[in-house]
Design a protein around this motif. Structure first.
Motif, PDB file in Angstrom:
ATOM      1  N   PRO A 178       0.826  -1.217   0.000  1.00 36.53           N
ATOM      2  CA  PRO A 178       0.000   0.000   0.000  1.00 36.53           C
ATOM      3  C   PRO A 178       0.858   1.265   0.000  1.00 36.53           C
ATOM      4  O   PRO A 178       1.865   1.350   0.708  1.00 36.53           O
ATOM      5  CB  PRO A 178      -0.803  -0.108   1.298  1.00 36.53           C
ATOM      6  N   GLN A 179       0.438   2.214  -0.816  1.00 44.18           N
ATOM      7  CA  GLN A 179       1.111   3.505  -0.937  1.00 44.18           C
ATOM      8  C   GLN A 179       0.084   4.622  -0.755  1.00 44.18           C
ATOM      9  O   GLN A 179      -1.117   4.391  -0.879  1.00 44.18           O
ATOM     10  CB  GLN A 179       1.752   3.636  -2.322  1.00 44.18           C
ATOM     11  N   GLU A 180       0.542   5.829  -0.507  1.00 49.87           N
ATOM     12  CA  GLU A 180      -0.375   6.962  -0.361  1.00 49.87           C
ATOM     13  C   GLU A 180      -1.267   7.150  -1.583  1.00 49.87           C
ATOM     14  O   GLU A 180      -2.422   7.541  -1.463  1.00 49.87           O
ATOM     15  CB  GLU A 180       0.397   8.259  -0.115  1.00 49.87           C
ATOM     16  N   PHE A 181      -0.746   6.891  -2.784  1.00 50.74           N
ATOM     17  CA  PHE A 181      -1.548   7.120  -3.985  1.00 50.74           C
ATOM     18  C   PHE A 181      -2.701   6.124  -4.114  1.00 50.74           C
ATOM     19  O   PHE A 181      -3.555   6.277  -4.980  1.00 50.74           O
ATOM     20  CB  PHE A 181      -0.693   7.164  -5.260  1.00 50.74           C
ATOM     21  N   HIS A 182      -2.767   5.125  -3.238  1.00 50.88           N
ATOM     22  CA  HIS A 182      -3.897   4.194  -3.194  1.00 50.88           C
ATOM     23  C   HIS A 182      -5.017   4.703  -2.276  1.00 50.88           C
ATOM     24  O   HIS A 182      -6.083   4.108  -2.230  1.00 50.88           O
ATOM     25  CB  HIS A 182      -3.453   2.826  -2.662  1.00 50.88           C
ATOM     26  N   TYR A 183      -4.768   5.774  -1.555  1.00 52.40           N
ATOM     27  CA  TYR A 183      -5.696   6.227  -0.506  1.00 52.40           C
ATOM     28  C   TYR A 183      -6.965   6.880  -1.045  1.00 52.40           C
ATOM     29  O   TYR A 183      -6.964   7.548  -2.077  1.00 52.40           O
ATOM     30  CB  TYR A 183      -5.001   7.222   0.413  1.00 52.40           C
ATOM     31  N   ASN A 184      -8.030   6.710  -0.265  1.00 58.09           N
ATOM     32  CA  ASN A 184      -9.291   7.437  -0.472  1.00 58.09           C
ATOM     33  C   ASN A 184      -9.290   8.657   0.459  1.00 58.09           C
ATOM     34  O   ASN A 184      -8.321   8.865   1.195  1.00 58.09           O
ATOM     35  CB  ASN A 184     -10.486   6.496  -0.200  1.00 58.09           C
TER      36      ASN A 184
ATOM     37  N   VAL B 177     -17.345  -8.815  -3.066  1.00 62.54           N
ATOM     38  CA  VAL B 177     -16.246  -8.479  -2.168  1.00 62.54           C
ATOM     39  C   VAL B 177     -16.772  -8.182  -0.766  1.00 62.54           C
ATOM     40  O   VAL B 177     -17.789  -7.508  -0.606  1.00 62.54           O
ATOM     41  CB  VAL B 177     -15.464  -7.253  -2.688  1.00 62.54           C
ATOM     42  N   LYS B 178     -16.032  -8.659   0.223  1.00 61.49           N
ATOM     43  CA  LYS B 178     -16.276  -8.325   1.629  1.00 61.49           C
ATOM     44  C   LYS B 178     -14.998  -7.702   2.183  1.00 61.49           C
ATOM     45  O   LYS B 178     -13.934  -8.326   2.169  1.00 61.49           O
ATOM     46  CB  LYS B 178     -16.628  -9.570   2.457  1.00 61.49           C
ATOM     47  N   PHE B 179     -15.106  -6.459   2.650  1.00 58.27           N
ATOM     48  CA  PHE B 179     -13.982  -5.774   3.286  1.00 58.27           C
ATOM     49  C   PHE B 179     -14.064  -6.038   4.780  1.00 58.27           C
ATOM     50  O   PHE B 179     -15.103  -5.783   5.397  1.00 58.27           O
ATOM     51  CB  PHE B 179     -14.037  -4.269   3.007  1.00 58.27           C
ATOM     52  N   LEU B 180     -12.991  -6.538   5.373  1.00 59.83           N
ATOM     53  CA  LEU B 180     -13.033  -6.970   6.764  1.00 59.83           C
ATOM     54  C   LEU B 180     -12.274  -6.065   7.724  1.00 59.83           C
ATOM     55  O   LEU B 180     -12.560  -6.054   8.914  1.00 59.83           O
ATOM     56  CB  LEU B 180     -12.492  -8.401   6.866  1.00 59.83           C
ATOM     57  N   ARG B 181     -11.291  -5.321   7.229  1.00 61.15           N
ATOM     58  CA  ARG B 181     -10.549  -4.380   8.068  1.00 61.15           C
ATOM     59  C   ARG B 181      -9.916  -3.330   7.171  1.00 61.15           C
ATOM     60  O   ARG B 181      -9.649  -3.592   5.996  1.00 61.15           O
ATOM     61  CB  ARG B 181      -9.516  -5.073   8.945  1.00 61.15           C
ATOM     62  N   PRO B 182      -9.677  -2.137   7.711  1.00 61.41           N
ATOM     63  CA  PRO B 182      -9.052  -1.087   6.889  1.00 61.41           C
ATOM     64  C   PRO B 182      -7.608  -1.418   6.548  1.00 61.41           C
ATOM     65  O   PRO B 182      -6.931  -2.119   7.305  1.00 61.41           O
ATOM     66  CB  PRO B 182      -9.141   0.168   7.779  1.00 61.41           C
ATOM     67  N   VAL B 183      -7.167  -0.907   5.412  1.00 59.11           N
ATOM     68  CA  VAL B 183      -5.792  -1.109   4.956  1.00 59.11           C
ATOM     69  C   VAL B 183      -5.131   0.258   4.808  1.00 59.11           C
ATOM     70  O   VAL B 183      -5.718   1.178   4.229  1.00 59.11           O
ATOM     71  CB  VAL B 183      -5.761  -1.863   3.608  1.00 59.11           C
ATOM     72  N   THR B 184      -3.917   0.386   5.355  1.00 60.55           N
ATOM     73  CA  THR B 184      -3.123   1.609   5.232  1.00 60.55           C
ATOM     74  C   THR B 184      -1.695   1.215   4.883  1.00 60.55           C
ATOM     75  O   THR B 184      -1.371   0.025   4.809  1.00 60.55           O
ATOM     76  CB  THR B 184      -3.113   2.412   6.558  1.00 60.55           C
ATOM     77  N   VAL B 185      -0.823   2.204   4.749  1.00 60.00           N
ATOM     78  CA  VAL B 185       0.583   1.896   4.486  1.00 60.00           C
ATOM     79  C   VAL B 185       1.167   1.082   5.638  1.00 60.00           C
ATOM     80  O   VAL B 185       2.083   0.286   5.439  1.00 60.00           O
ATOM     81  CB  VAL B 185       1.440   3.146   4.199  1.00 60.00           C
ATOM     82  N   ALA B 186       0.632   1.249   6.844  1.00 58.63           N
ATOM     83  CA  ALA B 186       1.106   0.499   8.008  1.00 58.63           C
ATOM     84  C   ALA B 186       0.738  -0.988   7.942  1.00 58.63           C
ATOM     85  O   ALA B 186       1.300  -1.791   8.686  1.00 58.63           O
ATOM     86  CB  ALA B 186       0.552   1.112   9.295  1.00 58.63           C
ATOM     87  N   SER B 187      -0.167  -1.362   7.039  1.00 57.33           N
ATOM     88  CA  SER B 187      -0.571  -2.766   6.896  1.00 57.33           C
ATOM     89  C   SER B 187       0.544  -3.626   6.329  1.00 57.33           C
ATOM     90  O   SER B 187       0.494  -4.849   6.429  1.00 57.33           O
ATOM     91  CB  SER B 187      -1.797  -2.885   5.990  1.00 57.33           C
ATOM     92  N   GLY B 188       1.530  -3.006   5.711  1.00 60.04           N
ATOM     93  CA  GLY B 188       2.624  -3.754   5.100  1.00 60.04           C
ATOM     94  C   GLY B 188       2.188  -4.398   3.801  1.00 60.04           C
ATOM     95  O   GLY B 188       1.076  -4.180   3.306  1.00 60.04           O
ATOM     96  N   THR B 189       3.057  -5.197   3.225  1.00 60.81           N
ATOM     97  CA  THR B 189       2.775  -5.825   1.937  1.00 60.81           C
ATOM     98  C   THR B 189       1.545  -6.719   2.031  1.00 60.81           C
ATOM     99  O   THR B 189       1.437  -7.556   2.931  1.00 60.81           O
ATOM    100  CB  THR B 189       3.992  -6.635   1.457  1.00 60.81           C
ATOM    101  N   LEU B 190       0.636  -6.526   1.101  1.00 61.02           N
ATOM    102  CA  LEU B 190      -0.577  -7.329   1.016  1.00 61.02           C
ATOM    103  C   LEU B 190      -0.316  -8.518   0.104  1.00 61.02           C
ATOM    104  O   LEU B 190       0.323  -8.385  -0.940  1.00 61.02           O
ATOM    105  CB  LEU B 190      -1.733  -6.501   0.443  1.00 61.02           C
TER     106      LEU B 190
END
Length: 168
Positions: free
Chosen positions: A69-75, A114-127
């Motif tokens: 995850p990178q900043e340019f992926h953010y909403n 799709v089911k989203f189960l938890r938020p993802v940020t740059v702190a989530s590390g490599t997905l």
């Protein structure tokens, strides 16, 4: 009132002509085509560069793709946009179906749930997103994809149905 903003961030990327890969569809098995992309014999599709997807693995009925995850992926909420996560899930599920197809057979997605189960940020590390085929028939295939963060926590899940098509 004066507003101060941080310096703008930017991103530049390049891609190869997607027509070269499109010309290979139907001439190679799906697994052979994906393995050729992984080996660099065929260029990765432009969407991989657009979203900065990384490493991919492909075996019969199974595909793994990674994204950091990178900043340019953010909403606007400060988390990775659901569309980015959905694209990753769709890629893994559909490509898993692709690995099961012989030369002369193509596919298109009929649905993606799709089911989203938890938020993802740059702190989530490599997905890490693993797609697997659950069932493949003559005309349709059902696949699932599981998206996990760097701590191996499930962050999203998807199922997808693909329509299988004969190619000229």
């Amino acid at each position: 009132m004066t507003q101060t903003q941080e310096p703008a961030r930017s991103r530049t990327f390049t891609w190869s002509d997607p027509a070269a890969n499109a010309a290979q569809v139907g001439r190679r098995s799906g697994l052979d085509m994906l393995r050729a992309m992984i080996a660099g014999e065929l260029a990765a599709p432009p969407v991989m560069h657009l979203l900065d997807m990384a490493r991919m693995e492909a075996d019969e009925g199974r595909v793994v793709v990674e994204l950091t995850p990178q900043e340019f992926h953010y909403n606007p909420l400060g988390t990775v946009h659901g569309g980015v996560l959905s694209t990753l899930l769709d890629t893994a599920a559909a490509c898993a179906v692709h690995t099961t197809l012989p030369a002369g057979v193509g596919y298109t997605s009929l649905d993606l749930n799709v089911k989203f189960l938890r938020p993802v940020t740059v702190a989530s590390g490599t997905l890490r997103c693993e797609g697997t085929v659950l069932q493949r028939g003559r005309r349709t295939a059902l696949a699932e994809a599981r998206l996990k963060d760097a701590q191996d926590r499930l962050v999203a899940h998807a199922t997808s149905t693909c329509l299988l098509l004969p190619l000229p």
